[in-house]
Design a protein around this motif. Structure first.
Motif, mmCIF file in Angstrom:
data_model
loop_
_atom_site.group_PDB
_atom_site.id
_atom_site.type_symbol
_atom_site.label_atom_id
_atom_site.label_comp_id
_atom_site.label_asym_id
_atom_site.label_seq_id
_atom_site.Cartn_x
_atom_site.Cartn_y
_atom_site.Cartn_z
ATOM 1 N N ALA A 476 0.817 -1.216 0.000
ATOM 2 C CA ALA A 476 0.000 0.000 0.000
ATOM 3 C C ALA A 476 0.848 1.261 0.000
ATOM 4 C CB ALA A 476 -0.927 -0.003 1.210
ATOM 5 N N GLN A 477 2.116 1.151 0.370
ATOM 6 C CA GLN A 477 3.018 2.306 0.377
ATOM 7 C C GLN A 477 4.006 2.270 -0.784
ATOM 8 O OE1 GLN A 477 2.373 4.724 2.473
ATOM 9 N NE2 GLN A 477 0.746 3.475 3.400
ATOM 10 N N SER A 478 3.802 1.345 -1.726
ATOM 11 C CA SER A 478 4.745 1.194 -2.837
ATOM 12 C C SER A 478 4.551 2.297 -3.863
ATOM 13 C CB SER A 478 4.560 -0.169 -3.507
ATOM 14 O OG SER A 478 3.385 -0.182 -4.298
ATOM 15 N N GLY A 479 5.505 2.378 -4.779
ATOM 16 C CA GLY A 479 5.423 3.375 -5.845
ATOM 17 C C GLY A 479 4.580 2.931 -7.017
ATOM 18 N N ASN A 480 4.125 1.694 -7.023
ATOM 19 C CA ASN A 480 3.237 1.187 -8.069
ATOM 20 C C ASN A 480 1.809 1.603 -7.717
ATOM 21 O OD1 ASN A 480 1.409 -0.437 -9.565
ATOM 22 N ND2 ASN A 480 2.959 -2.047 -9.828
ATOM 23 N N THR A 481 1.280 2.590 -8.431
ATOM 24 C CA THR A 481 -0.004 3.181 -8.067
ATOM 25 C C THR A 481 -1.124 2.156 -8.004
ATOM 26 O OG1 THR A 481 0.618 5.316 -9.001
ATOM 27 C CG2 THR A 481 -1.740 4.892 -8.735
ATOM 28 N N LEU A 482 -1.245 1.317 -9.019
ATOM 29 C CA LEU A 482 -2.347 0.360 -9.047
ATOM 30 C C LEU A 482 -2.191 -0.695 -7.960
ATOM 31 C CD1 LEU A 482 -2.763 -0.050 -12.911
ATOM 32 C CD2 LEU A 482 -4.200 1.275 -11.344
ATOM 33 N N LEU A 483 -0.975 -1.147 -7.731
ATOM 34 C CA LEU A 483 -0.734 -2.101 -6.649
ATOM 35 C C LEU A 483 -1.084 -1.484 -5.305
ATOM 36 C CD1 LEU A 483 0.431 -4.699 -5.396
ATOM 37 C CD2 LEU A 483 2.699 -3.639 -5.543
ATOM 38 N N ALA A 484 -0.664 -0.238 -5.094
ATOM 39 C CA ALA A 484 -0.929 0.443 -3.822
ATOM 40 C C ALA A 484 -2.431 0.606 -3.591
ATOM 41 C CB ALA A 484 -0.239 1.806 -3.805
ATOM 42 N N ILE A 485 -3.170 0.952 -4.646
ATOM 43 C CA ILE A 485 -4.616 1.148 -4.521
ATOM 44 C C ILE A 485 -5.304 -0.156 -4.119
ATOM 45 C CG2 ILE A 485 -6.721 1.554 -5.878
ATOM 46 C CD1 ILE A 485 -5.147 3.731 -7.388
ATOM 47 N N HIS A 486 -4.990 -1.219 -4.813
ATOM 48 C CA HIS A 486 -5.652 -2.498 -4.516
ATOM 49 C C HIS A 486 -5.215 -3.062 -3.168
ATOM 50 C CE1 HIS A 486 -8.068 -3.367 -8.107
ATOM 51 N NE2 HIS A 486 -7.171 -2.645 -8.754
ATOM 52 N N ALA A 487 -3.977 -2.834 -2.796
ATOM 53 C CA ALA A 487 -3.524 -3.291 -1.473
ATOM 54 C C ALA A 487 -4.292 -2.562 -0.379
ATOM 55 C CB ALA A 487 -2.019 -3.057 -1.331
ATOM 56 N N LEU A 488 -4.496 -1.263 -0.580
ATOM 57 C CA LEU A 488 -5.249 -0.458 0.396
ATOM 58 C C LEU A 488 -6.652 -1.025 0.592
ATOM 59 C CD1 LEU A 488 -5.060 2.462 1.920
ATOM 60 C CD2 LEU A 488 -6.545 3.180 0.056
ATOM 61 N N TRP A 489 -7.347 -1.290 -0.522
ATOM 62 C CA TRP A 489 -8.732 -1.749 -0.426
ATOM 63 C C TRP A 489 -8.822 -3.227 -0.035
ATOM 64 C CZ3 TRP A 489 -12.310 1.422 0.570
ATOM 65 C CH2 TRP A 489 -12.243 2.730 0.106
ATOM 66 N N THR A 490 -7.777 -3.988 -0.287
ATOM 67 C CA THR A 490 -7.770 -5.370 0.206
ATOM 68 C C THR A 490 -7.657 -5.371 1.726
ATOM 69 O OG1 THR A 490 -6.714 -6.095 -1.856
ATOM 70 C CG2 THR A 490 -6.666 -7.619 0.008
ATOM 71 N N LEU A 491 -6.818 -4.498 2.265
ATOM 72 C CA LEU A 491 -6.733 -4.349 3.718
ATOM 73 C C LEU A 491 -8.086 -3.925 4.288
ATOM 74 C CD1 LEU A 491 -3.268 -2.564 4.000
ATOM 75 C CD2 LEU A 491 -3.846 -4.790 5.017
ATOM 76 N N GLU A 492 -8.749 -3.009 3.601
ATOM 77 C CA GLU A 492 -10.063 -2.549 4.060
ATOM 78 C C GLU A 492 -11.056 -3.699 4.074
ATOM 79 O OE1 GLU A 492 -14.083 -0.678 3.972
ATOM 80 O OE2 GLU A 492 -13.163 -2.139 2.602
ATOM 81 N N GLY A 493 -11.027 -4.522 3.036
ATOM 82 C CA GLY A 493 -11.938 -5.661 2.957
ATOM 83 C C GLY A 493 -11.676 -6.705 4.015
ATOM 84 N N LEU A 494 -10.421 -6.829 4.430
ATOM 85 C CA LEU A 494 -10.058 -7.777 5.493
ATOM 86 C C LEU A 494 -10.294 -7.204 6.887
ATOM 87 C CD1 LEU A 494 -6.682 -9.121 4.038
ATOM 88 C CD2 LEU A 494 -8.821 -10.414 4.244
ATOM 89 N N GLY A 495 -10.679 -5.926 6.952
ATOM 90 C CA GLY A 495 -10.874 -5.277 8.244
ATOM 91 C C GLY A 495 -9.571 -4.925 8.927
ATOM 92 N N LYS A 496 -8.479 -4.769 8.151
ATOM 93 C CA LYS A 496 -7.155 -4.515 8.718
ATOM 94 C C LYS A 496 -6.550 -3.193 8.250
ATOM 95 C CE LYS A 496 -7.045 -8.312 11.058
ATOM 96 N NZ LYS A 496 -7.064 -8.268 12.546
ATOM 97 N N LEU A 497 -7.368 -2.315 7.712
ATOM 98 C CA LEU A 497 -6.870 -1.004 7.296
ATOM 99 C C LEU A 497 -6.786 -0.093 8.512
ATOM 100 C CD1 LEU A 497 -6.017 0.770 4.883
ATOM 101 C CD2 LEU A 497 -8.423 1.453 4.661
ATOM 102 N N THR A 498 -5.663 0.572 8.680
ATOM 103 C CA THR A 498 -5.465 1.444 9.839
ATOM 104 C C THR A 498 -5.573 2.906 9.467
ATOM 105 O OG1 THR A 498 -3.064 1.594 9.523
ATOM 106 C CG2 THR A 498 -3.898 -0.256 10.849
ATOM 107 N N THR A 499 -5.874 3.730 10.462
ATOM 108 C CA THR A 499 -5.921 5.168 10.244
ATOM 109 C C THR A 499 -4.566 5.679 9.774
ATOM 110 O OG1 THR A 499 -7.599 5.429 11.967
ATOM 111 C CG2 THR A 499 -6.354 7.392 11.355
ATOM 112 N N GLU A 500 -3.503 5.166 10.338
ATOM 113 C CA GLU A 500 -2.161 5.613 9.963
ATOM 114 C C GLU A 500 -1.876 5.343 8.488
ATOM 115 O OE1 GLU A 500 -2.684 5.637 14.031
ATOM 116 O OE2 GLU A 500 -2.919 3.881 12.695
ATOM 117 N N ALA A 501 -2.299 4.175 8.002
ATOM 118 C CA ALA A 501 -2.074 3.841 6.595
ATOM 119 C C ALA A 501 -2.855 4.784 5.682
ATOM 120 C CB ALA A 501 -2.469 2.394 6.324
ATOM 121 N N VAL A 502 -4.070 5.101 6.079
ATOM 122 C CA VAL A 502 -4.895 6.000 5.277
ATOM 123 C C VAL A 502 -4.307 7.408 5.275
ATOM 124 C CG1 VAL A 502 -7.145 7.128 5.138
ATOM 125 C CG2 VAL A 502 -7.005 4.667 5.565
#
Length: 770
Positions: A476-502
């Motif tokens: 989610a912090q990588s320089g690959n925009t599409l990878l970062a976007i999907h990693a972010l929302w995969t974390l959200e779907g797993l219930g593991k997205l943090t405020t700090e990451a957002v």
């Protein structure tokens, strides 16, 4: 027609048997270049529309140079397909709707003969060769969505969730008994698109769905589209209606639908492509209003969209860079597929047609009916061809169209259907089967093919691969925009997205990353995290981040749940900083249901220009609220005119709105319309036989593209009783703020008898003479 029906059926059976014998040979057929590859010295007689084998139909196709059309499934393997999707094994799940319009009056339309079938390509040659019925006995099914351990199935009025086990449906749960209440088969919710943000979105609907903690959540969002829905790489939605090429959202889909006093929010339901011109390669007299001036050109070819359906934003990467941000739209009544090129400028997405005078794909076969388009595991563009003669529902079918159907014997056969794919010529194409290896799925989140990225995200979530959380956080912090976007929302779907990451994404210079971070804030905000989130949004405001400004306005809604004062301060600052920005103004107003006047008064100290856009939007919402208070009680009217209310809900509401104030791009208002409350004869005439062309309502001239250029009549349906029509007219003349005299059954009967034999819709000028 009746004498020919059985010989035609015998011909169809013979063709089907021939197809079964030569199954493999037939399905290796492809066509690639224009002009159409018709047989030598074989002119096409356009007064006839014979049933063609897939091979013969493909020879009548003209396709963009450099591409070829391949048949991947056809009858008897598939029948009357209307929607489909792929699973992680590249198998096709197809919705079959054989009950749609068996004849021109819809005989047997309510029979439970619909199915969800699973098609497999056993030998991996790109051609599907195995069929399995998963769910049957459905009435007019229209959409599916694979999720968790089962499949959602839309069968009006219900939305069902079937649990799947070893390829069988072993249980059924009712998710929403009101998924598709009201509207005829052409105007009922569909789509079930599993979005980037892990919600499931629909066309012809204002609902979204999500399964969380074993429970189904239902939320109201913006009303969108008619048939079909798609998303771009950033999760923004695209759709259309029958006369509009492409509509779409500039902002993430879950925002801004909270103020019932707003008649639309800027940035949603925008015209992504305003040009509605089409270029058929065959005469198309068999359209519902083909008799009307301007519908067909001098060559009897359709001028503009009249049946635009399931669009797709192409994200397959297989076609090359020139096809990135391309939108394809099928037009089944003109037997073609439109290509549009989209352009981003900030958060605004607009586009234009790729060609003038031609289409990406067009057919000379009248029965070629592309109704839905899809991205796929192999990067190709997939086409669902319902392949049938009748495509117009009986509710609106004019005598003119019924005559065209009769002349070219378009009623039979009914059980055909084809699925094609478009691929580049001389380019290796192979479907990707997603591995059941968590680490490999994570890598696929950055795949160039958008379908693969989406499916990898969904698979990780459905299988609850929590062991991937550290890797996802890093991605989610990588320089690959599409990878970062999907990693972010995969974390959200797993219930593991943090405020700090957002909040870390809000520091990124790349706008699409900041956009996703802003969109994800409602998923992580709590009473504890709200101060940090508010501080980050304030920082964006201080930095004059104009792209983030509307999002900050929308996010005040989430902040207000924990800190109303902080939310109010953000709205005030936004209004002061962007008083003329209509997107910011509407985002601000979306937070202020029944508080618009108070906020306007408070704003005077900060914004002196009383003609500023922010004031105009607040006042518009206030006026809507005042008008609604004067509306009549709908429950009382429903008891008084039960048949009228039912008819309004199924036929009229889809274009004119439940509040009678009209729907953008579809229909003008009925509430306080002089056409409704005025001369009875005019209103009866319009409802019986339709109205076409510009119409002035309360001093404003409504015409395309603001509304559809044609309102169909319902008087063509001889089975519709005069009493029901009279109740409908009385219902709308008494609804909302209308208070006109009721209309009797006798008055409808007299006018219907006087106008019997009429085929054309009325014009405003013609009605002025009544």
């Amino acid at each position: 027609m009746k004498r020919l029906r059985y010989p035609l059926l015998l011909i169809f059976v013979s063709l089907t048997l021939l197809y079964c014998k030569t199954n493999k040979q037939a399905r290796s057929t492809s066509v690639s270049t224009a002009p159409a590859q018709t047989a030598p010295n074989e002119p096409i007689d356009f007064t006839q529309s014979p049933f063609l084998t897939p091979e013969a139909s493909m020879k009548r196709v003209q396709l963009e140079d450099g591409f070829e059309l391949k048949l991947v499934a056809a009858e008897p393997l598939v029948s009357t397909p209307v929607a489909m999707l792929f699973d992680e094994k590249a198998r096709m799940w197809v919705v079959e709707m054989p009950g749609y319009m068996p004849d021109t009056i819809g005989t047997g339309e309510d029979q439970p003969n619909g199915k969800v079938v699973l098609l497999e390509d056993k030998n991996r040659d790109g051609v599907y060769d195995n069929r399995k019925v998963i769910i049957d006995s459905l009435v007019l099914p229209r959409a599916i969505c694979l999720i968790d351990n089962g499949i959602l199935v839309a069968e009006p009025t219900n939305l069902w969730f079937y649990t799947l086990q070893n390829g069988k449906a072993v249980g059924r749960e009712l998710v929403d008994a009101k998924y598709a209440v009201g509207g005829n088969v052409e105007h009922q919710p569909n789509g079930l698109l599993r979005g980037l943000d892990n919600w499931i979105y629909n066309a012809k609907s204002d609902k979204r769905y999500r399964k969380k903690g074993g429970k189904w959540l239902i939320e109201h969002t913006h009303f969108r589209g008619q048939w079909g829905i798609s998303q771009d790489d950033y999760g923004r939605l695209y759709y259309n209606n029958n006369s509009q090429n492409l509509l779409g959202d500039y902002f993430s889909p879950g925002f801004g639908a909270w103020n019932k006093n707003q008649r639309g929010v800027a940035g949603f339901n925008e015209k992504a492509v305003a040009d509605n011109k089409v270029y058929p390669i065959r005469p198309t007299p068999g359209v519902n209003r083909g008799y009307m001036k301007g519908v067909l050109n001098d060559s009897l070819k359709l001028n503009e969209f009249t049946a635009a359906s399931g669009p797709v934003i192409y994200r397959g990467a297989l076609f090359g860079s020139g096809f990135e941000w391309n939108a394809f739209v099928p037009e089944p009544s003109a037997n073609l597929i439109k290509r549009n090129i989209l352009t981003e400028k900030g958060y605004v997405v607009t586009g234009g047609q790729a060609y003038r005078g031609k289409e990406f794909l067009a057919s000379m076969d009248e029965r070629f009916r592309p109704v839905s388009l899809y991205n796929a595991p192999d990067g190709a563009l997939y086409i669902v061809d319902m392949y049938r003669g009748i495509i117009q529902h009986k509710t609106y079918a004019t005598p003119y169209l019924k005559n065209e159907i009769r002349k070219r014997e378009l009623t039979q056969p009914l059980s055909a259907g084809r699925i094609y794919k478009v691929v580049p010529k001389n380019k290796a194409v192979s479907a990707v089967v997603l591995p059941d290896v968590p680490e490999q799925l994570l890598q696929l989140l950055g795949n160039p093919n958008g379908w693969i990225r989406d499916k990898a995200q969904q698979t990780i979530i459905d299988r609850n691969y929590l062991q991937l959380v550290p890797g996802l956080q890093k991605a989610a912090q990588s320089g690959n925009t599409l990878l970062a976007i999907h990693a972010l929302w995969t974390l959200e779907g797993l219930g593991k997205l943090t405020t700090e990451a957002v909040l870390a994404t809000l520091e990124k210079p790349v706008w699409p990353i900041r956009m996703q971070g802003l969109t994800a804030i409602p998923s992580v905000i709590t009473s504890a995290s709200e101060p940090k989130i508010t501080a980050s949004l304030t920082k964006l405001l201080d930095a004059n981040d104009t792209l983030a400004a509307p999002y900050i306005g929308f996010l005040a809604h989430s902040i207000a749940e924990f800190n109303p004062s902080a939310a109010h301060q953000l709205l005030t600052r936004l209004s002061k900083a962007y008083p003329q920005n209509r997107y910011v103004a509407d985002a601000v107003t979306s937070n202020l249901q029944d508080q618009e006047t108070q906020f306007e008064q408070e704003l005077v100290a900060s914004v002196s220009d009383q003609n500023a856009t922010i004031y105009k939007q607040l006042r518009r919402a206030t006026a809507t609220a005042k008008n609604a208070l004067a509306n009549r009680n709908p429950e009382v009217l429903k008891k008084q005119f039960p048949k009228g209310e039912a008819l309004f809900t199924s036929v009229c509401q889809t274009c004119h709105g439940i509040d009678g104030n009209g729907i953008k791009s579809l229909g003008p208002p009925l509430n306080q319309s002089e056409w409704v409350t005025g001369n009875k004869d005019k209103l009866i005439s319009i409802v019986l036989f339709g109205l076409t062309g510009p119409v002035k309502v309360n001093g404003h001239v409504y015409q395309t593209p603001e509304v559809s250029g044609d309102m169909p009549g319902i008087g063509y349906d001889k089975d519709l009783p005069n009493e029901d029509i009279a109740q409908l007219l009385s219902y709308i003349r008494k609804s909302w703020r209308n208070n006109a005299e009721t209309i009797t059954t006798e008055e409808v009967a007299q006018k219907r008898a006087k106008l019997s034999g009429r085929q054309k819709a009325f014009t405003e000028a013609e009605l002025s003479g009544l």
